[in-house]
Design an enzyme around this catalytic site. Structure first.
Site, PDB file in Angstrom:
ATOM      1  N   HIS A  99       0.841  -1.207   0.000  1.00 17.43           N
ATOM      2  CA  HIS A  99       0.000   0.000   0.000  1.00 17.43           C
ATOM      3  C   HIS A  99       0.868   1.247   0.000  1.00 17.43           C
ATOM      4  O   HIS A  99       1.935   1.277   0.594  1.00 17.43           O
ATOM      5  CB  HIS A  99      -0.946   0.017   1.204  1.00 17.43           C
ATOM      6  CG  HIS A  99      -0.254  -0.202   2.519  1.00 17.43           C
ATOM      7  ND1 HIS A  99       0.121  -1.446   2.947  1.00 17.43           N
ATOM      8  CD2 HIS A  99       0.131   0.661   3.488  1.00 17.43           C
ATOM      9  CE1 HIS A  99       0.714  -1.349   4.127  1.00 17.43           C
ATOM     10  NE2 HIS A  99       0.747  -0.077   4.472  1.00 17.43           N
ATOM     11  N   HIS A 101       1.068   5.079   1.226  1.00 17.55           N
ATOM     12  CA  HIS A 101       0.511   6.069   2.146  1.00 17.55           C
ATOM     13  C   HIS A 101       0.566   7.427   1.458  1.00 17.55           C
ATOM     14  O   HIS A 101       1.620   7.829   0.956  1.00 17.55           O
ATOM     15  CB  HIS A 101       1.363   6.184   3.422  1.00 17.55           C
ATOM     16  CG  HIS A 101       1.299   5.006   4.330  1.00 17.55           C
ATOM     17  ND1 HIS A 101       0.506   4.965   5.445  1.00 17.55           N
ATOM     18  CD2 HIS A 101       1.958   3.818   4.307  1.00 17.55           C
ATOM     19  CE1 HIS A 101       0.671   3.817   6.071  1.00 17.55           C
ATOM     20  NE2 HIS A 101       1.553   3.099   5.402  1.00 17.55           N
TER      21      HIS A 101
HETATM   22  P1  5GP Z   1       2.023   0.006   7.359  1.00 19.36           P
HETATM   23  O1  5GP Z   1       2.721   0.292   8.661  1.00 19.36           O
HETATM   24  O2  5GP Z   1       1.801  -1.471   7.137  1.00 19.36           O
HETATM   25  O3  5GP Z   1       2.676   0.692   6.205  1.00 19.36           O
HETATM   26  O4  5GP Z   1       0.631   0.729   7.486  1.00 19.36           O
HETATM   27  C1  5GP Z   1      -0.573   0.085   7.748  1.00 19.36           C
HETATM   28  C2  5GP Z   1      -1.596   1.170   7.927  1.00 19.36           C
HETATM   29  O5  5GP Z   1      -2.876   0.568   7.909  1.00 19.36           O
HETATM   30  C3  5GP Z   1      -1.486   1.913   9.272  1.00 19.36           C
HETATM   31  O6  5GP Z   1      -1.248   3.289   9.021  1.00 19.36           O
HETATM   32  C4  5GP Z   1      -2.820   1.654   9.960  1.00 19.36           C
HETATM   33  O7  5GP Z   1      -3.320   2.774  10.643  1.00 19.36           O
HETATM   34  C5  5GP Z   1      -3.717   1.248   8.805  1.00 19.36           C
HETATM   35  N1  5GP Z   1      -4.746   0.287   9.170  1.00 19.36           N
HETATM   36  C6  5GP Z   1      -4.595  -0.841   9.906  1.00 19.36           C
HETATM   37  N2  5GP Z   1      -5.766  -1.490  10.020  1.00 19.36           N
HETATM   38  C7  5GP Z   1      -6.680  -0.764   9.340  1.00 19.36           C
HETATM   39  C8  5GP Z   1      -8.084  -0.937   9.101  1.00 19.36           C
HETATM   40  O8  5GP Z   1      -8.722  -1.886   9.534  1.00 19.36           O
HETATM   41  N3  5GP Z   1      -8.694   0.018   8.354  1.00 19.36           N
HETATM   42  C9  5GP Z   1      -8.015   1.086   7.855  1.00 19.36           C
HETATM   43  N4  5GP Z   1      -8.720   1.973   7.147  1.00 19.36           N
HETATM   44  N5  5GP Z   1      -6.699   1.282   8.053  1.00 19.36           N
HETATM   45  C10 5GP Z   1      -6.042   0.371   8.800  1.00 19.36           C
END
Ligand code: 5GP
Ligand code: ZN
Length: 138
Positions: A99, A101
């Protein structure tokens, strides 16, 4: 893929505040935003990280991220936006479905940038050479 939270959002089994959807891509608000409007742009197909995703998918993610960034600047009075991808747990990845951001930024938001360091003698030359060498094999 079975327990992937983003696959569940994509399939409609979990709710999300969607901001964009097409055949291949979904974008929705991060549940814990760095700033309001913080959006996650994900491919509908499950890939763990950028390393696993095909180039076509990554270029679609980037194309949509650019459009969303423009919409944020126009709609949220953002003066800029950050585009970031955490690849691997060491880089802060928590959800292992690739993903992007997309974080709207304002001059006034006071977010701290990443810390910076300096290179030791000969270190930059060595590091650049290693990356060049491995790149030639990929
Ligand atoms: P990563 O650290 O893997 O790059 O980011 C994962 C992101 O997913 C985090 O910023 C977290 O807040 C978001 N996230 C985790 N679970 C959920 C969810 O159930 N729904 C949404 N909309 N975002 C989520
Ligand atoms: Zn997934």
């Amino acid at each position: 893929m079975g327990d992937c939270i983003f696959c569940k959002i994509i399939s409609g089994h979990l709710p999300a505040h969607k901001v964009y959807e097409d055949e291949k891509i979904l974008a929705f608000l991060d549940i814990n935003p760095v700033n309001p409007g913080h959006t996650l742009v994900v491919p509908k197909r499950h890939f763990e990280s950028m390393i696993d995703a095909d180039d076509g998918t990554l270029s679609e993610l980037t194309r949509i991220a650019k459009r969303l960034g423009g919409a944020m600047m126009k709609g949220l009075d953002a003066q800029g936006f950050n585009l970031g991808v955490n690849n691997g747990a060491a880089a802060g990845q928590v959800v292992f479905h690739v993903h992007y951001h997309l974080i709207p930024r304002m001059h006034s938001d006071n977010l701290q940038p990443w810390g910076k360091r300096t290179y030791g003698a000969g270190e930059a030359e060595r590091v650049a050479a290693v990356i060049r060498e491995k790149l030639a094999l990929l």
